[in-house]
Design a protein around this motif. Structure first.
Motif, PDB file in Angstrom:
ATOM      1  N   ASN A 164       0.897  -1.219   0.166  1.00  0.00           N
ATOM      2  CA  ASN A 164       0.015   0.016  -0.012  1.00  0.00           C
ATOM      3  C   ASN A 164       0.799   1.223  -0.070  1.00  0.00           C
ATOM      4  O   ASN A 164       2.145   1.262   0.290  1.00  0.00           O
ATOM      5  CB  ASN A 164      -1.079   0.016   1.228  1.00  0.00           C
ATOM      6  CG  ASN A 164      -0.378   0.213   2.649  1.00  0.00           C
ATOM      7  OD1 ASN A 164       0.131   1.095   2.649  1.00  0.00           O
ATOM      8  ND2 ASN A 164      -0.414  -0.863   3.217  1.00  0.00           N
ATOM      9  N   LYS A 165       0.302   2.261  -0.413  1.00  0.00           N
ATOM     10  CA  LYS A 165       0.889   3.729  -0.378  1.00  0.00           C
ATOM     11  C   LYS A 165       1.640   4.206   0.669  1.00  0.00           C
ATOM     12  O   LYS A 165       2.825   4.489   0.712  1.00  0.00           O
ATOM     13  CB  LYS A 165       0.067   4.704  -1.016  1.00  0.00           C
ATOM     14  CG  LYS A 165       0.777   6.053  -1.450  1.00  0.00           C
ATOM     15  CD  LYS A 165      -0.471   6.823  -1.999  1.00  0.00           C
ATOM     16  CE  LYS A 165       0.278   8.196  -2.689  1.00  0.00           C
ATOM     17  NZ  LYS A 165      -0.609   9.182  -3.196  1.00  0.00           N
ATOM     18  N   ASP A 166       1.154   3.908   1.818  1.00  0.00           N
ATOM     19  CA  ASP A 166       1.602   4.447   3.047  1.00  0.00           C
ATOM     20  C   ASP A 166       2.761   3.814   3.287  1.00  0.00           C
ATOM     21  O   ASP A 166       3.827   4.114   3.991  1.00  0.00           O
ATOM     22  CB  ASP A 166       0.601   4.335   4.096  1.00  0.00           C
ATOM     23  CG  ASP A 166      -0.566   5.450   4.009  1.00  0.00           C
ATOM     24  OD1 ASP A 166      -0.335   6.246   3.068  1.00  0.00           O
ATOM     25  OD2 ASP A 166      -1.745   5.322   4.872  1.00  0.00           O
ATOM     26  N   GLU A 167       2.723   2.279   3.304  1.00  0.00           N
ATOM     27  CA  GLU A 167       4.049   1.579   3.537  1.00  0.00           C
ATOM     28  C   GLU A 167       5.158   1.740   2.577  1.00  0.00           C
ATOM     29  O   GLU A 167       6.341   1.940   3.115  1.00  0.00           O
ATOM     30  CB  GLU A 167       3.747   0.069   3.451  1.00  0.00           C
ATOM     31  CG  GLU A 167       4.604  -0.867   3.844  1.00  0.00           C
ATOM     32  CD  GLU A 167       5.089  -1.090   5.273  1.00  0.00           C
ATOM     33  OE1 GLU A 167       6.296  -1.650   5.468  1.00  0.00           O
ATOM     34  OE2 GLU A 167       4.361  -0.466   6.035  1.00  0.00           O
ATOM     35  N   ILE A 168       4.817   2.014   1.398  1.00  0.00           N
ATOM     36  CA  ILE A 168       5.875   2.377   0.402  1.00  0.00           C
ATOM     37  C   ILE A 168       6.620   3.563   0.717  1.00  0.00           C
ATOM     38  O   ILE A 168       7.646   3.807   0.641  1.00  0.00           O
ATOM     39  CB  ILE A 168       5.430   2.441  -0.988  1.00  0.00           C
ATOM     40  CG1 ILE A 168       4.770   0.902  -1.555  1.00  0.00           C
ATOM     41  CG2 ILE A 168       6.187   2.983  -1.730  1.00  0.00           C
ATOM     42  CD1 ILE A 168       4.251   0.839  -2.895  1.00  0.00           C
ATOM     43  N   ASN A 169       5.730   4.507   1.321  1.00  0.00           N
ATOM     44  CA  ASN A 169       6.170   5.860   1.627  1.00  0.00           C
ATOM     45  C   ASN A 169       7.049   5.723   2.749  1.00  0.00           C
ATOM     46  O   ASN A 169       8.332   6.448   2.795  1.00  0.00           O
ATOM     47  CB  ASN A 169       5.133   7.033   1.575  1.00  0.00           C
ATOM     48  CG  ASN A 169       5.888   8.360   1.912  1.00  0.00           C
ATOM     49  OD1 ASN A 169       6.106   8.903   1.194  1.00  0.00           O
ATOM     50  ND2 ASN A 169       5.343   8.771   3.235  1.00  0.00           N
ATOM     51  N   LYS A 170       6.910   5.141   3.830  1.00  0.00           N
ATOM     52  CA  LYS A 170       7.402   4.879   4.938  1.00  0.00           C
ATOM     53  C   LYS A 170       8.809   4.345   4.726  1.00  0.00           C
ATOM     54  O   LYS A 170       9.820   4.468   5.146  1.00  0.00           O
ATOM     55  CB  LYS A 170       6.613   4.190   5.913  1.00  0.00           C
ATOM     56  CG  LYS A 170       7.129   3.745   7.203  1.00  0.00           C
ATOM     57  CD  LYS A 170       6.593   2.911   8.140  1.00  0.00           C
ATOM     58  CE  LYS A 170       7.159   2.258   9.247  1.00  0.00           C
ATOM     59  NZ  LYS A 170       6.553   1.417  10.134  1.00  0.00           N
ATOM     60  N   ARG A 171       9.020   3.241   3.918  1.00  0.00           N
ATOM     61  CA  ARG A 171       9.946   2.448   3.783  1.00  0.00           C
ATOM     62  C   ARG A 171      11.002   3.301   2.786  1.00  0.00           C
ATOM     63  O   ARG A 171      12.049   3.227   2.975  1.00  0.00           O
ATOM     64  CB  ARG A 171       9.678   1.031   3.210  1.00  0.00           C
ATOM     65  CG  ARG A 171       9.096   0.164   4.133  1.00  0.00           C
ATOM     66  CD  ARG A 171       8.622  -1.085   3.775  1.00  0.00           C
ATOM     67  NE  ARG A 171       9.574  -1.906   3.271  1.00  0.00           N
ATOM     68  CZ  ARG A 171       9.377  -3.317   2.736  1.00  0.00           C
ATOM     69  NH1 ARG A 171       8.073  -3.925   3.141  1.00  0.00           N
ATOM     70  NH2 ARG A 171      10.343  -4.093   2.515  1.00  0.00           N
TER      71      ARG A 171
END
Length: 359
Positions: A104-111
């Motif tokens: 998901n977008k939030d996980e991608i952004n965080k990593r």
């Protein structure tokens, strides 16, 4: 974490890797070091899955992955060429693998942001590859490789395209990054100094085989073969015959009437015998040039051929009675003599500063 068992690789009728056995431990920085054509990159490509072994097994965390595809192995590779997508910005380049996994977008952004912080590129996410330096591109390539949390990171001469100053800076950064991540790095290089700086252990390769595997200090201070002694830094090699033996000491007859002594607890492990032909290797920085040799040290009379200013050291090339050259590197403040070319002097060194090498 990685184990190669009796691995061989043929290209047509040519065997480029011969019965290779090698282990890389969890969290270890292991370097494959050797000249061009020695098989180090082929070995790395087999671990990555880009080449299949002709014989033998490749195990990753205990699982046989010898014939798995690259995407089926929990490893990532960083290449010298960076291989960044020019039409994508830095964020998109690093996020590419995560998007393929449909995170998901939030996980991608965080990593991605965490990976940028790790390689000290936070704030660069909107730039394109053509807007950053070579060293920054290499950091992006590393960030893209580590973002999937691989068990093993493979690096094929990743700093080879950088200028000397940036290369040295990146060596320190890379070592710190590996220590932070705690994952296994397997690194390929032909640069001896780079291998000594970065590695927990070094596998010195020659002709598709491992000549010696050990810590940087073991490889440098106690080379086991003439190839390793010659390849790692500068060294002086004396050909000699065993004249006498004791538990931790061996006397060698070299260069007509000269005799040198080599001592250390490792001597008894070599199973030497009187009259056996061997080599003795001594690093140039272990030697001193003197007018009057000290008692209890090895000494050989030499004639100075050339003295070279090399910054912090004086490099002296001298000629032994048999015509062979010997190199002596001395700190300029500690140089023992000030003799010019053609001066007759002595070269001396401690008994414990040499190592015996079997032919």
């Amino acid at each position: 974490m990685v184990r190669l068992l009796n691995v061989s690789k043929d290209f047509g009728e040519q065997r480029v890797i011969e019965d290779l056995n090698l282990d890389a431990e969890q969290g270890e920085f292991l370097t494959l070091l050797g000249p061009s054509g020695c098989g180090k990159t082929t070995t790395l490509r087999m671990i990555a899955g880009f080449e299949q072994p002709t014989d033998g097994q490749i195990l990753l965390n205990g699982e046989d992955v010898s014939h798995n595809q690259p995407y089926e192995r929990d490893v990532n590779t960083v290449f010298q060429s960076y291989a960044l997508f020019p039409h994508m910005n830095i964020f998109e380049n690093i996020a590419f693998g995560l998007k393929l996994k449909k995170l998901n977008k939030d996980e991608i952004n965080k990593r991605v942001m965490e990976a940028l912080r790790l390689v000290r590129l936070d704030g660069y996410e909107s730039r394109k590859p053509n807007e950053i330096s070579g060293g920054q591109k290499q950091r992006v390539a590393i960030a893209r490789a580590i973002i999937n949390n691989p068990k093993v990171l493979l690096l094929d001469e990743p700093l080879g395209a950088l200028d000397l100053k940036l290369r040295k800076e990146m060596q320190i950064e890379l070592k710190h990054l590996q220590q932070k991540l705690g994952i296994t790095f397997i690194y390929v290089t032909h640069d001896q100094e780079e291998a000594l700086i970065l590695s927990d252990r070094i596998a010195v390769m020659n002709g598709g085989k491992i000549e010696q595997l050990g810590t940087p200090s073991e490889i440098y201070e106690k080379p086991r073969t003439r190839f390793v002694a010659d390849f790692i830094g500068e060294t002086n090699i004396f050909e000699g015959t065993v004249r006498s033996l004791s538990q931790d000491c061996v006397a060698l007859a070299v260069d007509c009437d000269n005799e040198i002594t080599v001592s250390g607890p490792w001597v008894e492990t070599l199973s030497l015998r009187v009259n056996q032909q061997v080599y003795a290797a001594v690093r140039p920085e272990k030697m001193q040039l003197v007018n009057s040799p000290e008692h209890g040290k090895n000494k050989i009379k030499v004639k100075i051929k050339e003295r070279i200013y090399a910054g912090s050291v004086n490099k002296t090339i001298a000629i032994m009675p048999n015509g062979s050259e010997v190199i002596v590197n001395e700190l300029r403040d500690n140089a023992g003599i000030s003799g010019d070319a053609n001066s007759n002097v002595f070269v001396q060194w401690d008994y414990g500063d040499g190592v015996v090498i079997l032919p």
